[in-house]
Scaffold this motif. Sequence first.
Motif: not given
Length: 515
Positions: A286-298, A273-278
């Motif tokens: 947890r997304d179980m896809r096997r990603l070589d490069y994954a982004a999280s905590d946006i 879910k989206k986060a803004y500022g602090s």
Amino acid sequence: MRLSQLLRQITYRVVKGTKDIEIQALRCDSRLVETGDVFVCIKGYETDGHRFLSEALARGASAVIVQESCPKCRGQKSCFGCCMPMGDAAVISVPDTRYALASMAAAYYGYPARELTMIGITGTKGKTTTAYLIREGLRAAGRKAGLIGTVEIDTGKRICTCSNTTPESLQIQEYLREMADNGCDSAVMEVSSQALKLRRTEGICFAAGIFTNLGRDHIGPGEHADMEEYLQCKRKLFFQCETAVGNADDACLPRIWKGTPCRKVTYGIRRQKKAYGSQKAEAFPRDMRRLDYAASDIVYTDSGSVLGVGCRVEGRMAGELNLEMPGAYNISNGLAAAAALREVGIPEDRIFPALERVRVPGRMEAVPVSFDCRILVDYAHNDMSLRQCLKTLKDYHPARLVAVFGCGGNRSRERRASMGEAAGKYADFTIITTDNPRYEPPRDIIKDIEQGIKRTDGSYIIIEDRREAIGYAVGMREAGDVILIAGKGHETYQEIQGVRYPMDDRELVKRCTQI
């Protein structure tokens, strides 16, 4: 250079004369032909180079490369010389003059791509931003990188512009030769579907090829027949690259990569879910896809002067990716760039700091103003891009979100209503205006847009003159508003009836704020 040297990599037939002649230059524009040149007849959407054989010969071409019979004997074979005076010029017939031009151009310029680490990017959205990010990452690692793209051509010594995202093959090879001669060791290239369809990058081996995404665009006369052709053209890049870097968040990726021989790595954004500022991001299971490069905590950030976004990167590299540009889709662009840089050997401790400083002309570009309102200029010129921009800006909680846009003439009419619908759905207020009307009446284009916005309950006004529309938007501003001026981005002109008149959205905003 002898003509025979240029023909080594292609199938051909000598119809007249000999291939063992000296040539001065390689040309595909008859207006540039000089004595001793070889002229390649390229078939385009609107013109056919075979129609200009007489002009090329009159200018002194010593050889011509043709794909089929001459214009006077269309449909017959081997008719060259029977009805058109060819003089002493050699006539070489090939199955495909576009492929021949690409191959001959590479040979003519000494195969410069072999001297460079080539990185190519294809996709509906994100090519320009990703290209800029990669170039800066290469520079941060001490590499000298050239760039071929929508906004500019950078050969390491000069910067120029091009009318196409990806130039004709002869121009590409000329630019690559300049780069190599100017000391560049790398080149980043936006590779459009049109370029792949028209074989402009044939013969270039890319160390890395990137797929960003696929959306409905460029379908219509002079572009692609349908989405299937569009997809098939995109996938051509991955038959000529060593490593493919693909966006696993796009459902088309398996089809783009199917049957391609390259090594493959994926990148994607973990669901949250989206986060803004602090605020902290609230994760989904947890997304179980096997990603070589994954982004999280946006996290979406607002420094007061810049709307930005940041995330945590995991996988084949780990660290914090922070960008001075808004939206999760730019996290995707940044992740694509970081993955490609890592795959071509750039250390990750050089990558993250370099990407943090990048800003791209005309891509969510903030125009500095002296009042409490944000004005951004973006190149979004289809419904997919406009919707994404507006949704992104909504995430920063503006008091009002105002959209100013039009649509280009002589392009898909379907795109217009879709853009109108996107604006009506996501903007609080829309100003419908002109873009590049080209050869169409602006009012007709605006009516098509209006049909889309009427499907929503969005508020709007029509101001045909783009200067007046931008002035109106600036004049109606209120504290906390965000105004998005979309469609032209970095462009510094407006095309009307074949003439390009000076116009820069950023300069128009500045003038309005000085009044």
